[in-house]
Design a protein around this motif. Structure first.
Motif, PDB file in Angstrom:
ATOM      1  N   THR A   9       0.706  -1.267  -0.093  1.00 12.29           N
ATOM      2  CA  THR A   9       0.018  -0.003  -0.105  1.00 12.29           C
ATOM      3  C   THR A   9       0.782   1.421  -0.097  1.00 12.29           C
ATOM      4  N   TRP A  10       0.571   2.176  -0.967  1.00  5.75           N
ATOM      5  CA  TRP A  10       1.524   3.270  -0.814  1.00  5.75           C
ATOM      6  C   TRP A  10       0.655   4.803  -0.423  1.00  5.75           C
ATOM      7  N   SER A  11       1.335   5.218   0.732  1.00  6.94           N
ATOM      8  CA  SER A  11       0.782   6.347   1.079  1.00  6.94           C
ATOM      9  C   SER A  11       1.468   7.560   0.230  1.00  6.94           C
ATOM     10  N   LEU A  12       0.913   8.780   0.557  1.00  5.22           N
ATOM     11  CA  LEU A  12       1.408   9.829  -0.211  1.00  5.22           C
ATOM     12  C   LEU A  12       3.191  10.022   0.134  1.00  5.22           C
ATOM     13  N   LYS A  13       3.265   9.997   1.357  1.00  2.00           N
ATOM     14  CA  LYS A  13       4.661   9.904   1.919  1.00  2.00           C
ATOM     15  C   LYS A  13       5.810   8.895   1.071  1.00  2.00           C
ATOM     16  N   ALA A  14       4.863   7.778   1.009  1.00  2.00           N
ATOM     17  CA  ALA A  14       6.118   6.704   0.330  1.00  2.00           C
ATOM     18  C   ALA A  14       6.082   7.184  -1.088  1.00  2.00           C
ATOM     19  N   ASP A  64       4.414  -1.370 -15.394  1.00  2.00           N
ATOM     20  CA  ASP A  64       3.740  -2.733 -15.223  1.00  2.00           C
ATOM     21  C   ASP A  64       3.558  -3.092 -13.889  1.00  2.00           C
ATOM     22  N   GLN A  65       4.032  -2.331 -12.817  1.00  2.00           N
ATOM     23  CA  GLN A  65       3.766  -2.632 -11.553  1.00  2.00           C
ATOM     24  C   GLN A  65       2.559  -1.800 -10.901  1.00  2.00           C
ATOM     25  N   ASP A  66       1.893  -2.899 -10.091  1.00  2.00           N
ATOM     26  CA  ASP A  66       0.386  -2.358  -9.551  1.00  2.00           C
ATOM     27  C   ASP A  66       0.757  -1.449  -8.375  1.00  2.00           C
ATOM     28  N   VAL A  67      -0.017  -0.419  -8.078  1.00  2.00           N
ATOM     29  CA  VAL A  67       0.180   0.429  -7.167  1.00  2.00           C
ATOM     30  C   VAL A  67      -1.254   0.501  -6.572  1.00  2.00           C
ATOM     31  N   ASN A  68      -1.167   0.268  -5.256  1.00  2.00           N
ATOM     32  CA  ASN A  68      -2.415   0.356  -4.184  1.00  2.00           C
ATOM     33  C   ASN A  68      -2.468   1.564  -3.592  1.00  2.00           C
ATOM     34  N   VAL A  69      -3.054   2.674  -3.711  1.00  2.00           N
ATOM     35  CA  VAL A  69      -2.944   4.056  -3.078  1.00  2.00           C
ATOM     36  C   VAL A  69      -3.826   3.929  -1.886  1.00  2.00           C
ATOM     37  N   SER A  70      -3.413   4.247  -0.784  1.00  2.00           N
ATOM     38  CA  SER A  70      -4.225   4.258   0.332  1.00  2.00           C
ATOM     39  C   SER A  70      -3.909   5.245   1.396  1.00  2.00           C
ATOM     40  N   ASP A  71      -4.578   6.102   1.686  1.00  2.00           N
ATOM     41  CA  ASP A  71      -4.241   7.097   2.874  1.00  2.00           C
ATOM     42  C   ASP A  71      -5.342   7.852   3.457  1.00  2.00           C
ATOM     43  N   THR A  73       9.047  21.839   2.610  1.00  2.00           N
ATOM     44  CA  THR A  73       8.387  21.569   4.253  1.00  2.00           C
ATOM     45  C   THR A  73       7.206  20.725   4.188  1.00  2.00           C
ATOM     46  N   PHE A  74       6.230  21.260   3.301  1.00  2.00           N
ATOM     47  CA  PHE A  74       5.140  20.202   3.090  1.00  2.00           C
ATOM     48  C   PHE A  74       5.337  18.882   3.198  1.00  2.00           C
ATOM     49  N   TYR A  75       6.562  18.452   2.365  1.00  2.00           N
ATOM     50  CA  TYR A  75       6.885  16.918   2.267  1.00  2.00           C
ATOM     51  C   TYR A  75       7.514  16.454   3.635  1.00  2.00           C
ATOM     52  N   ASN A  76       8.302  17.138   4.264  1.00  2.00           N
ATOM     53  CA  ASN A  76       8.975  16.947   5.545  1.00  2.00           C
ATOM     54  C   ASN A  76       8.102  16.662   6.580  1.00  2.00           C
TER      55      ASN A  76
END
Length: 441
Positions: free
Chosen positions: A23-28, A228-235, A436-439
């Motif tokens: 699962t990919w969060s925004l930070k990841a 080709d890689q699957d991405v499951n977005v969840s945050d 700063t937003f990212y950190n």
């Protein structure tokens, strides 16, 4: 908003298929993109290039050493005529030099004074700063693009969850209506109207699923991830609370674009000084040493070497170059004036972007609050009308109207969410605070 967030989260977890991948969060997503997107490597190469340019500039003030070797076979020696009385009573023609000649020598030059070269050394620092600013700008662009696409993916998934919930509710109502039609309680047209709504919802669901696939592809590209890689977005944090955005005063010098422009302007002014310094004399120390062998036999050209050497100073004074340097100087002045005017225009544009972003964030924040209340009210109305319809005190038209109002309120709320998150990104960008937003994620 918490109840709506929980509701949407439950819908998402229940209606969307589970994936085996992580699962990919925004930070990841941002972490991955900042390491793997190609523009990061390009910015790194630019930093390394700036380092090498600094070494190159320093090299102009270090000793310059070279060596040469030369072997000559004079197939026909040059001759000269000696006048009468010099080597005899008659004029005499003689050949000068040796048939074979070998020379090996080394030369050293050390610059003592060269104003243009000194200014070149001075340009190394802003040149390195410009490369570092390019790296920062690249990171900010990656953060903006990934976050924007991530929000798009996340919102489309919420839309899919809502559409599936609406489809499920409509199907339940449709089953009741079909039973009532079969029992002669309602007209067939009532069932047909509800079937039209059901089919429209299915079409919207198919379109949203297609949009999700496109949005995921854009997100993977911005991350530098294989298609080709699957991405499951969840945050779920995006739904649990609306982030607070601190308003600030416009500060153009804090923007990386402004800093790049001023640094580049500094480099252009140094270049102007270098052109002007071309009018000044340059002074260098020179030294050379070599050895030479001469002979009329081939073997004599490689033995019995005789050494020679010299030291000296070389002064070069520019006198007249056909006004070339004057033309270069005036061109450079015009370049600086152009960039200064462009910088003033850019500052005005940055201020406009900042003011628009602040206005948009305030507008979208108000929209979210209003739409949140509307969703709650529409849900309450729908629940009451559904109960009254089952009791026979409300008509089918009332139920359909309540359902449509509930759907529209949900859709408006989702649109307000994506508009808010996009407005927040635009505000962070206009303030120069994307890192700063990212950190803080």
């Amino acid at each position: 908003m918490k109840k709506i967030a929980v509701f949407l989260t439950l819908l998402l977890s229940a209606s969307l298929p589970s994936f085996a991948q992580q699962t990919w969060s925004l930070k990841a997503c941002l972490d991955y993109g900042l390491q793997h997107f190609g523009s990061v490597r390009i910015a790194q190469y630019q930093q390394e290039t700036a380092n090498e340019q600094a070494r190159q500039a320093l090299g102009t003030y270090l000793p310059q050493v070279s060596a040469t070797g030369n072997f000559t076979d004079n197939l026909k020696l040059q001759s000269t005529l000696l006048p009468a009385g010099f080597a005899g009573p008659e004029p005499r023609r003689i050949s000068l030099g040796s048939k074979y000649q070998t020379v090996a020598s080394a030369q050293l030059t050390q610059t003592i004074y060269d104003k243009a070269a000194l200014l070149g050394l001075k340009a190394a620092e802003p040149n390195q700063k410009l490369a570092d600013l390019s790296m920062r700008q690249t990171k900010e662009e990656i953060i903006y693009n990934i976050a924007s696409n991530y929000y798009q993916v996340f919102i489309v998934k919420q839309q899919i969850a809502l559409l599936k919930d609406n489809l499920d509710r409509t199907e339940k109502v449709l089953n009741v209506l079909r039973l009532q039609r079969d029992n002669g309680v309602i007209q067939p047209i009532d069932v047909t109207n509800t079937e039209v709504t059901y089919n429209n919802t299915r079409s919207q669901l198919a379109l949203s699923e297609s949009n999700l696939a496109l949005a995921l592809n854009r997100l993977k590209y911005q991350m530098g991830l294989s298609q080709d890689q699957d991405v499951n977005v969840s945050d779920s944090l995006l739904l649990r609370q609306t982030p607070q955005v601190e308003m600030s005063q416009f500060n153009a010098p804090g923007l990386v674009s402004y800093q790049k422009a001023t640094t580049n302007l500094e480099l252009q002014k140094l270049q102007l000084q270098r052109i002007k310094a071309g009018y000044q004399p340059t002074l260098s120390f020179t030294a050379s040493y070599g050895s030479m062998a001469l002979g009329n036999q081939f073997a004599d050209g490689f033995r019995n070497f005789t050494g020679f050497g010299s030291v000296g100073l070389r002064l070069n004074v520019p006198i007249f170059d056909g006004f070339q340097r004057d033309a270069q100087y005036k061109q450079q002045r015009l370049t600086i004036l152009t960039q200064e005017e462009q910088l003033r225009m850019n500052v005005a544009a940055f201020g406009l972007q900042f003011n628009n972003a602040q206005t948009q964030i305030q507008k979208t924040r108000t929209s979210i609050q209003n739409d949140e209340r509307t969703v709650k009210q529409a849900q309450e109305v729908y629940n009451v009308v559904t109960l009254q319809y089952k009791q026979g005190t409300k008509s089918l038209t009332d139920l359909i109207n309540a359902d449509n109002s509930y759907r529209q309120a949900q859709s408006n709320y989702i649109n307000s969410l994506i508009n808010f998150y996009q407005a927040r990104l635009d505000l962070e960008q206009s303030q120069g605070t994307l890192l700063t937003f990212y950190n803080q994620l």
